[in-house]
Design an enzyme around this catalytic site. Structure first.
Site, short mmCIF file in Angstrom:
data_model
loop_
_atom_site.label_atom_id
_atom_site.label_comp_id
_atom_site.label_asym_id
_atom_site.label_seq_id
_atom_site.Cartn_x
_atom_site.Cartn_y
_atom_site.Cartn_z
N GLU A 96 0.87 -1.18 0.00
CA GLU A 96 0.00 0.00 0.00
C GLU A 96 0.90 1.22 0.00
OE1 GLU A 96 -3.10 -0.08 -0.48
OE2 GLU A 96 -3.38 -2.23 -0.28
N CYS A 144 -2.03 9.40 2.63
CA CYS A 144 -1.60 8.86 1.33
C CYS A 144 -2.63 9.12 0.23
CB CYS A 144 -1.31 7.36 1.45
SG CYS A 144 -2.73 6.37 1.96
#
Length: 491
Positions: free
Chosen positions: A210, A244
Site C-alpha cells: 500500500e 496517502c
C-alpha cells in the site's frame, strides 16, 4: 538467534497448533481487539497527540471508528466469508462436490505506517485474524509513542505468541525481512516498498504493498467551486496533509485559479481559524526531518495562501501554491504535507494527458457536475481508486477494495477484501470411486469418438443452482399434473 527470528518461530509454532482454524477462536481474538480499541481509547489518543499533534476527537474519527467498524463487520460476516463456495461445474463433474475453500496462509508480517499509526497498522491485522493467520506486527518507529503503547498494551488483549508486536527501527525491520513469512503487508513509500518486495522474493512470499503517489485533483470550471474547494481543503489538510490519499495537486483552467485560491483560503479560515497554529484540530509534521523535507519543496513556487512555519513545533501552515510548473520541486515527489500546488491546464484533455504522463496514483479526484466528464476521466486514466466530487471518503466504504496500481501499490484490503487478500482460496473437488465407465473417454487409447465425447462433457458448463431450480420446477409440474388428473377422475 535474533529476537526477531525467535518471535517469528514462536508465531509459526503457535499457528501450527491449529487453533486459528477454528472460527470461534478467530472471533474470540477479534473481540479482544475490539475491547482493546474501546477500553484503551485514551491511551491511543494520547499517543497520537504526542506523535502527530492530533486532538482526541480527530483520533477517534480518523483512527478508531473505522477500526471498530472493520472488526464488527468481520465478526458478523466471518462464517459467511470462511464457508465453502460452490462453483459452476461441467458435465463431467456434475455429481461431484466442487468448491473453493478459503484457508489461512500461515504467518503474516504487517509493517505499519506512521501517519495513521493505529488504523493503518491494525486494519490489516483484522483481516489476518479473520482469515486464521498468525501475524507479526511491526509498527513504525517514526510514530514512537504509538508504537510503545501498542507493544505494551496489545498483548493484554490478544494471544501474544500468535500476534506479537516487534518495535524498533530499520535494523529490526531488516532482520524481520530476512525471515520467511507466508505474506507481507507493507504500507509506506515506493522506495521501501521495492526493498520489501525484494526481500519477499527470496522466499517467494506474496506481498501487499500500500504505497502512495501524487494524487491529481481536476476541477471543472463549471462546477460549484465553493463546495468543491471546501471538500478539497478538508481532504488535503486533514492530519496536516500526511495522508496517502490526500489530493496532492490541483489541475484547473487559468480562468478559475484565483477563485480556487480564494475559496480554499476561506475554507482554511472556516476549518482552522485565522491562526491554525493554535487550533487543536490542526496537527503537526511528524518530525523535524520531514519538516525540512516539506519546507524544501516550496522552493521556487509562489505562495498564495499560508507559508508560515515554526521548526521548533514542526508546524507548517495550510499552504496553497499557485502558478506551479510541472518542473517545480514540489512536483517531483509525493508531498505528504500541507502544501497544495495548483497547475493550470487548458482543458480536460490536457489534464488527462498530464495525469497519464506520470506514475499511476493511488486515487484520481475529479470535481464536476458533468457525468460524461467523470466517465471520461474514469475511462482514460488509471489509478487505485477514482472519487468524484469528494475526497477520502471511499476509504470508509468496506465493500470497496482499497489499494493501488503500478507505482502506487499492489493488492488491496478492507472488509471482505482483507479476508480474501490474506487467505488462500483453495480449489477442492470431491468425487467417488464409482461410475468408472464415464472416465473411459480420457483413458488411452485416444480416439476421435472419445475426443468428441470429452469435448461435450468438458466444455459444457453447468449452473448447478439453475439445474436445481429446473429439477424442482419439473417435480412441481409433475406433481401438479398428477393432482389435476386425480381431481378430473374424481369429477
Amino acid at each position: 538467534m535474533s529476537r526477531e527470528q525467535l518471535v517469528v518461530q514462536r508465531a509459526r509454532k503457535s499457528f501450527q497448533t491449529g487453533n486459528t482454524r477454528r472460527l470461534e477462536y478467530r472471533i474470540h481474538q477479534l473481540k479482544g481487539l475490539l475491547r482493546f480499541i474501546t477500553e484503551r481509547q485514551k491511551d491511543i489518543a494520547d499517543s497520537v497527540k504526542r506523535d502527530l499533534g492530533k486532538s482526541e476527537h480527530a483520533t477517534d474519527l480518523f483512527e478508531t471508528v473505522g477500526l471498530e467498524g472493520e472488526i464488527k463487520l468481520a465478526i458478523e460476516k466471518l462464517a459467511e466469508w470462511a464457508a465453502p463456495r460452490p462453483v459452476e461445474k461441467n458435465l463431467l463433474t456434475l455429481l461431484d462436490e466442487v468448491y473453493i475453500q478459503p484457508e489461512p496462509l500461515g504467518v503474516v508480517l504487517i509493517i505499519g505506517a506512521w501517519n495513521y499509526p493505529w488504523a493503518i497498522t491494525l486494519q490489516p491485522l483484522v483481516g489476518a485474524i479473520a482469515a486464521g493467520n498468525a501475524a507479526v506486527i511491526k509498527p513504525s518507529e517514526v510514530s514512537s509513542h504509538s508504537a510503545k503503547v501498542m507493544e505494551e498494551l496489545l498483548p493484554q488483549y490478544l494471544d501474544k505468541d500468535l500476534y506479537p508486536v516487534v518495535t524498533g527501527g530499520v535494523s529490526e525491520t531488516q532482520e524481520l525481512l530476512k525471515q520467511r513469512f507466508d505474506h507481507i503487508f507493507y504500507t509506506g513509500n515506493s522506495t521501501v516498498g521495492k526493498l520489501v518486495m525484494g526481500a519477499a522474493a527470496r522466499h517467494l512470499t506474496p506481498v501487499t504493498l500500500e504505497l502512495g503517489g501524487k494524487n491529481p485533483c481536476y476541477i471543472d470550471k463549471n462546477c460549484d467551486l465553493t463546495i468543491a474547494c471546501r471538500r478539497i481543503t478538508w481532504g488535503k489538510f486533514v492530519n496536516c496533509g500526511q495522508t496517502c490519499i490526500a489530493p496532492d495537486y490541483i489541475l484547473c483552467e487559468p480562468s478559475i485559479q484565483d477563485r480556487v485560491v480564494e475559496e480554499i483560503k476561506k475554507s482554511i479560515k472556516e476549518f482552522y481559524t485565522d491562526n491554525p497554529k493554535t487550533f487543536e484540530d490542526y496537527g503537526r509534521i511528524i518530525n523535524q526531518r520531514h519538516f525540512k523535507r516539506v519546507m524544501a519543496l516550496m522552493e521556487g513556487s509562489t505562495v498564495a495562501v499560508g507559508g508560515e512555519s515554526d521548526e521548533s513545533q514542526c508546524y507548517i501552515a495550510p499552504t496553497v501554491l499557485k502558478d506551479v510548473k510541472e518542473t517545480s520541486k514540489v512536483m517531483k515527489e509525493e508531498i505528504f504535507g500541507p502544501l497544495l500546488p495548483i497547475i493550470t491546464v487548458s482543458n480536460v484533455d490536457e489534464a488527462i494527458q498530464f495525469i497519464n504522463e506520470r506514475e499511476k496514483p493511488l486515487v484520481v479526484y475529479v470535481f464536476t457536475h458533468d457525468n460524461k466528464l467523470i466517465k471520461r476521466v474514469r475511462d482514460e486514466t488509471s489509478s487505485g481508486g477514482l472519487l468524484a466530487n469528494d475526497c477520502l471518503i471511499h476509504f470508509t466504504v468496506s465493500a470497496l477494495p482499497f489499494g493501488g496500481v503500478g507505482n502506487s501499490g499492489m493488492g488491496c484490503y478492507h472488509g471482505k477484501h482483507s479476508f480474501e487478500q490474506l487467505s488462500h482460496l483453495r480449489s477442492c473437488l470431491i468425487t467417488q470411486l464409482k461410475l468408472e465407465g464415464v472416465n473411459s473417454m480420457r483413458y488411452p487409447p485416444h480416439t476421435a469418438k472419445k475426443l468428441s465425447w470429452a469435448r461435450f462433457f468438458l466444455l459444457k458448463q453447468v449452473n448447478v443452482c439453475r439445474l436445481r431450480r429446473m429439477a424442482l420446477l419439473a417435480i412441481f409440474t409433475g406433481l401438479a399434473a398428477f393432482l389435476v388428473q386425480r381431481f378430473l377422475r374424481r369429477g
